[in-house]
Design a protein around this motif. Structure first.
Motif, PDB file in Angstrom:
ATOM      1  N   ALA A  18       0.830  -1.203   0.000  1.00  0.00           N
ATOM      2  CA  ALA A  18       0.000   0.000   0.000  1.00  0.00           C
ATOM      3  C   ALA A  18       0.870   1.261   0.000  1.00  0.00           C
ATOM      4  N   ALA A  19       2.052   1.187   0.578  1.00  0.00           N
ATOM      5  CA  ALA A  19       2.938   2.353   0.659  1.00  0.00           C
ATOM      6  C   ALA A  19       3.751   2.580  -0.616  1.00  0.00           C
ATOM      7  N   PHE A  40      -6.345   5.917  -3.908  1.00  0.00           N
ATOM      8  CA  PHE A  40      -7.014   6.692  -2.880  1.00  0.00           C
ATOM      9  C   PHE A  40      -6.529   6.225  -1.516  1.00  0.00           C
ATOM     10  N   GLN A  41      -6.032   7.167  -0.704  1.00  0.00           N
ATOM     11  CA  GLN A  41      -5.559   6.849   0.642  1.00  0.00           C
ATOM     12  C   GLN A  41      -6.752   6.635   1.554  1.00  0.00           C
ATOM     13  N   LEU A  42      -6.766   5.533   2.287  1.00  0.00           N
ATOM     14  CA  LEU A  42      -7.808   5.223   3.247  1.00  0.00           C
ATOM     15  C   LEU A  42      -7.214   5.247   4.654  1.00  0.00           C
ATOM     16  N   ALA A  46      -4.233   2.011   4.575  1.00  0.00           N
ATOM     17  CA  ALA A  46      -4.765   1.234   3.452  1.00  0.00           C
ATOM     18  C   ALA A  46      -4.853   2.118   2.212  1.00  0.00           C
ATOM     19  N   GLU A  47      -4.871   1.489   1.055  1.00  0.00           N
ATOM     20  CA  GLU A  47      -5.016   2.184  -0.220  1.00  0.00           C
ATOM     21  C   GLU A  47      -6.114   1.504  -1.023  1.00  0.00           C
ATOM     22  N   GLU A  55     -12.340  -1.555 -12.180  1.00  0.00           N
ATOM     23  CA  GLU A  55     -12.402  -2.361 -10.958  1.00  0.00           C
ATOM     24  C   GLU A  55     -11.672  -1.660  -9.816  1.00  0.00           C
ATOM     25  N   LEU A  56     -12.096  -1.965  -8.595  1.00  0.00           N
ATOM     26  CA  LEU A  56     -11.462  -1.440  -7.392  1.00  0.00           C
ATOM     27  C   LEU A  56     -10.828  -2.580  -6.607  1.00  0.00           C
ATOM     28  N   LEU A  57      -9.698  -2.303  -5.978  1.00  0.00           N
ATOM     29  CA  LEU A  57      -9.056  -3.255  -5.088  1.00  0.00           C
ATOM     30  C   LEU A  57      -8.546  -2.486  -3.883  1.00  0.00           C
ATOM     31  N   THR A  58      -8.915  -2.922  -2.692  1.00  0.00           N
ATOM     32  CA  THR A  58      -8.435  -2.290  -1.464  1.00  0.00           C
ATOM     33  C   THR A  58      -7.361  -3.175  -0.856  1.00  0.00           C
TER      34      THR A  58
END
Length: 74
Positions: A18-19, A40-42, A46-47, A55-58
């Motif tokens: 994520a970093a 997007f920073q969560l 998390a990203e 598609e999205l992937l967290t």
């Protein structure tokens, strides 16, 4: 390992978290390759990755993924 690809770019296999993930990285998920279009920073380090295909992937801080990173030759 690095390899030259057409157009003068250099492709390199990297491990991303994520970093360290970047826009343009190509990540293989479920046997399909996805190019990261936006990040997007969560909370909690998390990203959320938005792939160019929609598609999205967290991923969280300890997630490690294999990716191909394109580097331009100078």
């Amino acid at each position: 390992m690095s390899a030259l690809v057409p157009g003068g770019a250099l492709a390199s296999n990297v491990e991303v978290t994520a970093a360290t993930v970047r826009r343009g990285d190509i990540i293989q998920v479920g046997g399909r390759a996805f190019r990261v279009g936006n990040l997007f920073q969560l909370s909690n380090e998390a990203e959320q990755l938005l792939f160019e295909s929609g598609e999205l992937l967290t991923i969280h801080a300890r997630t490690r993924l294999a990716a191909v990173r394109m580097l331009r030759r100078r």
